[in-house]
Design a protein around this motif. Structure first.
Motif, PDB file in Angstrom:
ATOM      1  N   ARG A 134      52.462  12.432  53.314  1.00 47.33           N
ATOM      2  CA  ARG A 134      52.349  11.041  52.834  1.00 47.33           C
ATOM      3  C   ARG A 134      51.774  10.102  53.883  1.00 47.33           C
ATOM      4  O   ARG A 134      51.326   8.999  53.549  1.00 47.33           O
ATOM      5  CB  ARG A 134      53.713  10.533  52.366  1.00 47.33           C
ATOM      6  CG  ARG A 134      54.214  11.208  51.095  1.00 47.33           C
ATOM      7  CD  ARG A 134      55.347  10.426  50.451  1.00 47.33           C
ATOM      8  NE  ARG A 134      56.540  10.376  51.283  1.00 47.33           N
ATOM      9  CZ  ARG A 134      57.510  11.287  51.245  1.00 47.33           C
ATOM     10  NH1 ARG A 134      57.407  12.343  50.438  1.00 47.33           N
ATOM     11  NH2 ARG A 134      58.588  11.166  52.014  1.00 47.33           N
ATOM     12  N   GLN A 135      51.768  10.513  55.132  1.00 52.12           N
ATOM     13  CA  GLN A 135      51.203   9.683  56.202  1.00 52.12           C
ATOM     14  C   GLN A 135      49.692   9.883  56.347  1.00 52.12           C
ATOM     15  O   GLN A 135      49.050   9.163  57.111  1.00 52.12           O
ATOM     16  CB  GLN A 135      51.874   9.998  57.544  1.00 52.12           C
ATOM     17  CG  GLN A 135      53.391  10.087  57.519  1.00 52.12           C
ATOM     18  CD  GLN A 135      54.048   8.904  56.862  1.00 52.12           C
ATOM     19  OE1 GLN A 135      53.789   7.757  57.213  1.00 52.12           O
ATOM     20  NE2 GLN A 135      54.920   9.193  55.889  1.00 52.12           N
ATOM     21  N   PHE A 145      44.297  24.082  74.995  1.00 52.35           N
ATOM     22  CA  PHE A 145      44.265  23.154  73.860  1.00 52.35           C
ATOM     23  C   PHE A 145      42.930  23.252  73.129  1.00 52.35           C
ATOM     24  O   PHE A 145      41.864  23.162  73.751  1.00 52.35           O
ATOM     25  CB  PHE A 145      44.487  21.724  74.341  1.00 52.35           C
ATOM     26  CG  PHE A 145      44.895  20.786  73.251  1.00 52.35           C
ATOM     27  CD1 PHE A 145      46.237  20.535  73.019  1.00 52.35           C
ATOM     28  CD2 PHE A 145      43.953  20.169  72.444  1.00 52.35           C
ATOM     29  CE1 PHE A 145      46.630  19.671  71.997  1.00 52.35           C
ATOM     30  CE2 PHE A 145      44.330  19.311  71.428  1.00 52.35           C
ATOM     31  CZ  PHE A 145      45.674  19.062  71.201  1.00 52.35           C
ATOM     32  N   PRO A 146      42.961  23.437  71.802  1.00 47.63           N
ATOM     33  CA  PRO A 146      41.709  23.544  71.040  1.00 47.63           C
ATOM     34  C   PRO A 146      40.934  22.236  71.067  1.00 47.63           C
ATOM     35  O   PRO A 146      41.482  21.172  70.792  1.00 47.63           O
ATOM     36  CB  PRO A 146      42.179  23.872  69.620  1.00 47.63           C
ATOM     37  CG  PRO A 146      43.597  24.320  69.762  1.00 47.63           C
ATOM     38  CD  PRO A 146      44.138  23.605  70.956  1.00 47.63           C
ATOM     39  N   VAL A 147      39.672  22.323  71.385  1.00 50.18           N
ATOM     40  CA  VAL A 147      38.852  21.125  71.541  1.00 50.18           C
ATOM     41  C   VAL A 147      38.661  20.423  70.209  1.00 50.18           C
ATOM     42  O   VAL A 147      38.377  21.053  69.187  1.00 50.18           O
ATOM     43  CB  VAL A 147      37.484  21.500  72.151  1.00 50.18           C
ATOM     44  CG1 VAL A 147      36.572  20.279  72.217  1.00 50.18           C
ATOM     45  CG2 VAL A 147      37.677  22.095  73.538  1.00 50.18           C
ATOM     46  N   GLY A 148      38.851  19.117  70.197  1.00 50.03           N
ATOM     47  CA  GLY A 148      38.688  18.296  69.007  1.00 50.03           C
ATOM     48  C   GLY A 148      37.277  17.776  68.866  1.00 50.03           C
ATOM     49  O   GLY A 148      36.346  18.387  69.385  1.00 50.03           O
ATOM     50  N   PRO A 149      37.098  16.668  68.179  1.00 46.60           N
ATOM     51  CA  PRO A 149      38.171  15.790  67.697  1.00 46.60           C
ATOM     52  C   PRO A 149      38.750  16.242  66.351  1.00 46.60           C
ATOM     53  O   PRO A 149      38.087  16.916  65.583  1.00 46.60           O
ATOM     54  CB  PRO A 149      37.475  14.442  67.545  1.00 46.60           C
ATOM     55  CG  PRO A 149      36.056  14.803  67.200  1.00 46.60           C
ATOM     56  CD  PRO A 149      35.764  16.069  67.948  1.00 46.60           C
ATOM     57  N   TYR A 150      40.022  15.831  66.120  1.00 49.14           N
ATOM     58  CA  TYR A 150      40.708  16.128  64.872  1.00 49.14           C
ATOM     59  C   TYR A 150      41.080  14.815  64.183  1.00 49.14           C
ATOM     60  O   TYR A 150      41.476  13.857  64.837  1.00 49.14           O
ATOM     61  CB  TYR A 150      41.974  16.942  65.143  1.00 49.14           C
ATOM     62  CG  TYR A 150      41.687  18.290  65.749  1.00 49.14           C
ATOM     63  CD1 TYR A 150      41.327  19.372  64.948  1.00 49.14           C
ATOM     64  CD2 TYR A 150      41.757  18.481  67.124  1.00 49.14           C
ATOM     65  CE1 TYR A 150      41.054  20.618  65.502  1.00 49.14           C
ATOM     66  CE2 TYR A 150      41.480  19.712  67.689  1.00 49.14           C
ATOM     67  CZ  TYR A 150      41.133  20.775  66.867  1.00 49.14           C
ATOM     68  OH  TYR A 150      40.856  22.002  67.438  1.00 49.14           O
ATOM     69  N   ASP A 151      40.999  14.829  62.880  1.00 49.34           N
ATOM     70  CA  ASP A 151      41.365  13.643  62.101  1.00 49.34           C
ATOM     71  C   ASP A 151      42.873  13.537  61.905  1.00 49.34           C
ATOM     72  O   ASP A 151      43.386  12.459  61.610  1.00 49.34           O
ATOM     73  CB  ASP A 151      40.664  13.685  60.744  1.00 49.34           C
ATOM     74  CG  ASP A 151      39.162  13.792  60.908  1.00 49.34           C
ATOM     75  OD1 ASP A 151      38.519  12.758  61.155  1.00 49.34           O
ATOM     76  OD2 ASP A 151      38.638  14.921  60.833  1.00 49.34           O
ATOM     77  N   ALA A 152      43.566  14.660  62.045  1.00 49.39           N
ATOM     78  CA  ALA A 152      45.027  14.676  61.982  1.00 49.39           C
ATOM     79  C   ALA A 152      45.542  15.729  62.948  1.00 49.39           C
ATOM     80  O   ALA A 152      45.010  16.847  62.996  1.00 49.39           O
ATOM     81  CB  ALA A 152      45.513  14.974  60.568  1.00 49.39           C
ATOM     82  N   ILE A 153      46.542  15.370  63.722  1.00 53.23           N
ATOM     83  CA  ILE A 153      47.240  16.325  64.588  1.00 53.23           C
ATOM     84  C   ILE A 153      48.716  16.242  64.245  1.00 53.23           C
ATOM     85  O   ILE A 153      49.298  15.151  64.231  1.00 53.23           O
ATOM     86  CB  ILE A 153      47.026  16.022  66.078  1.00 53.23           C
ATOM     87  CG1 ILE A 153      45.546  16.155  66.444  1.00 53.23           C
ATOM     88  CG2 ILE A 153      47.862  16.969  66.946  1.00 53.23           C
ATOM     89  CD1 ILE A 153      45.236  15.796  67.899  1.00 53.23           C
ATOM     90  N   THR A 200      45.129  10.353  62.831  1.00 54.00           N
ATOM     91  CA  THR A 200      46.577  10.167  62.807  1.00 54.00           C
ATOM     92  C   THR A 200      47.286  11.297  63.539  1.00 54.00           C
ATOM     93  O   THR A 200      47.024  12.477  63.276  1.00 54.00           O
ATOM     94  CB  THR A 200      47.104  10.108  61.359  1.00 54.00           C
ATOM     95  OG1 THR A 200      46.427   9.064  60.659  1.00 54.00           O
ATOM     96  CG2 THR A 200      48.604   9.844  61.331  1.00 54.00           C
ATOM     97  N   LEU A 201      48.182  10.926  64.439  1.00 54.66           N
ATOM     98  CA  LEU A 201      49.063  11.886  65.126  1.00 54.66           C
ATOM     99  C   LEU A 201      50.462  11.748  64.542  1.00 54.66           C
ATOM    100  O   LEU A 201      50.986  10.636  64.432  1.00 54.66           O
ATOM    101  CB  LEU A 201      49.107  11.600  66.629  1.00 54.66           C
ATOM    102  CG  LEU A 201      50.221  12.298  67.420  1.00 54.66           C
ATOM    103  CD1 LEU A 201      50.030  13.818  67.424  1.00 54.66           C
ATOM    104  CD2 LEU A 201      50.278  11.769  68.847  1.00 54.66           C
ATOM    105  N   ARG A 238      48.249   5.985  65.005  1.00 58.25           N
ATOM    106  CA  ARG A 238      46.881   6.016  64.483  1.00 58.25           C
ATOM    107  C   ARG A 238      45.935   5.469  65.539  1.00 58.25           C
ATOM    108  O   ARG A 238      46.114   4.349  66.001  1.00 58.25           O
ATOM    109  CB  ARG A 238      46.786   5.240  63.174  1.00 58.25           C
ATOM    110  CG  ARG A 238      47.544   5.933  62.045  1.00 58.25           C
ATOM    111  CD  ARG A 238      47.401   5.240  60.700  1.00 58.25           C
ATOM    112  NE  ARG A 238      47.987   6.075  59.649  1.00 58.25           N
ATOM    113  CZ  ARG A 238      49.271   6.055  59.297  1.00 58.25           C
ATOM    114  NH1 ARG A 238      50.100   5.221  59.910  1.00 58.25           N
ATOM    115  NH2 ARG A 238      49.727   6.854  58.352  1.00 58.25           N
ATOM    116  N   ARG A 239      44.973   6.279  65.861  1.00 57.30           N
ATOM    117  CA  ARG A 239      44.028   5.864  66.905  1.00 57.30           C
ATOM    118  C   ARG A 239      43.091   4.774  66.379  1.00 57.30           C
ATOM    119  O   ARG A 239      42.556   4.900  65.273  1.00 57.30           O
ATOM    120  CB  ARG A 239      43.198   7.055  67.372  1.00 57.30           C
ATOM    121  CG  ARG A 239      42.275   6.720  68.529  1.00 57.30           C
ATOM    122  CD  ARG A 239      41.678   7.958  69.143  1.00 57.30           C
ATOM    123  NE  ARG A 239      40.898   7.601  70.319  1.00 57.30           N
ATOM    124  CZ  ARG A 239      40.347   8.472  71.151  1.00 57.30           C
ATOM    125  NH1 ARG A 239      40.517   9.772  70.924  1.00 57.30           N
ATOM    126  NH2 ARG A 239      39.662   8.074  72.188  1.00 57.30           N
TER     127      ARG A 239
END
Length: 218
Positions: free
Chosen positions: A33-34, A97-105, A132-133, A216-217
């Motif tokens: 939901r986030q 650590f897997p290289v990003g960027p990621y939209d959600a972690i 979003t983290l 949220r970045r």
């Protein structure tokens, strides 16, 4: 602080072992939901048997799931249909650590096994703009509020286990000798450190011995 006698605690442990349920999975729907309905890339740190990673695959075009345990990662691969866009990797969440960027972690019941500030710094570094983290973590009880939530959670935990098991004892009761690593940081420690690394992060104490962090970045 002792809330209940050892005898009562042992009785609760026996009941909970007979009617077990997954405290972490309890928060998976809340995590979804986030997040947006669709987004490109997700990373699940401490993915375990892959339950959350498979749920994220319903939202993300690709999901990278990372866990340091080869056996549980192998199990996760077996449980995951080939059609789902999930990749399971055995790796150290900090050193590899897997290289990003990621939209959600996402990181559920894992960060207390990691150097906290360093982990948050890496999450921030690999999070995409407007990404979003979400952390669901464990903390060490210290304040009256912590202990009060613990007391409230005890009967709620037993009732939830009984309902989820439909009143039937589990055929494979959970061993009461099995223990996860205890959390070292208090909730106040976590709030202070998190907001130093992630200004504006939202943190809340939760039932069932958990807290949540959402950032949220910009």
């Amino acid at each position: 602080m002792k809330i209940l006698s050892p005898r009562v605690l042992r009785a609760l442990e026996r009941f909970n072992a007979t009617y077990p349920w997954d405290h972490n999975a309890h928060y998976h729907r809340w995590i979804l939901r986030q997040l947006p309905r669709r987004f490109p890339r997700a990373l699940d740190v401490g993915s375990g048997s892959g339950d959350l990673a498979r749920l994220l695959a319903g939202r993300a075009a690709s999901v990278q799931a990372v866990d340091s345990d080869p056996a549980i990662s192998a199990q996760a691969r077996k449980l995951t249909p080939d059609a789902l866009p999930v990749t399971f990797t055995v790796a150290d969440a900090i050193a590899e650590f897997p290289v990003g960027p990621y939209d959600a972690i996402t990181c559920v019941a894992t960060i207390h096994h990691l150097p906290f500030t360093e982990a948050l710094t890496r999450f921030r570094r690999h999070l995409a703009p407007r990404g979003t983290l979400i952390v669901v973590g464990l903390c060490r009880a210290q304040t009256p509020v912590d202990y009060l939530l613990g007391v409230i959670a005890m009967p709620a935990n037993a009732a939830t286990g009984w309902l989820k098991n439909k009143g039937r004892p589990s055929p494979r009761p959970v061993s009461m000798t099995a223990r996860t690593r205890s959390a070292d940081m208090t909730f106040d420690d976590i709030v202070r450190e998190a907001r130093n690394v992630l200004p504006g992060a939202r943190l809340r104490r939760r039932l069932f011995w958990r807290y949540t962090l959402v950032w949220r970045r910009p």
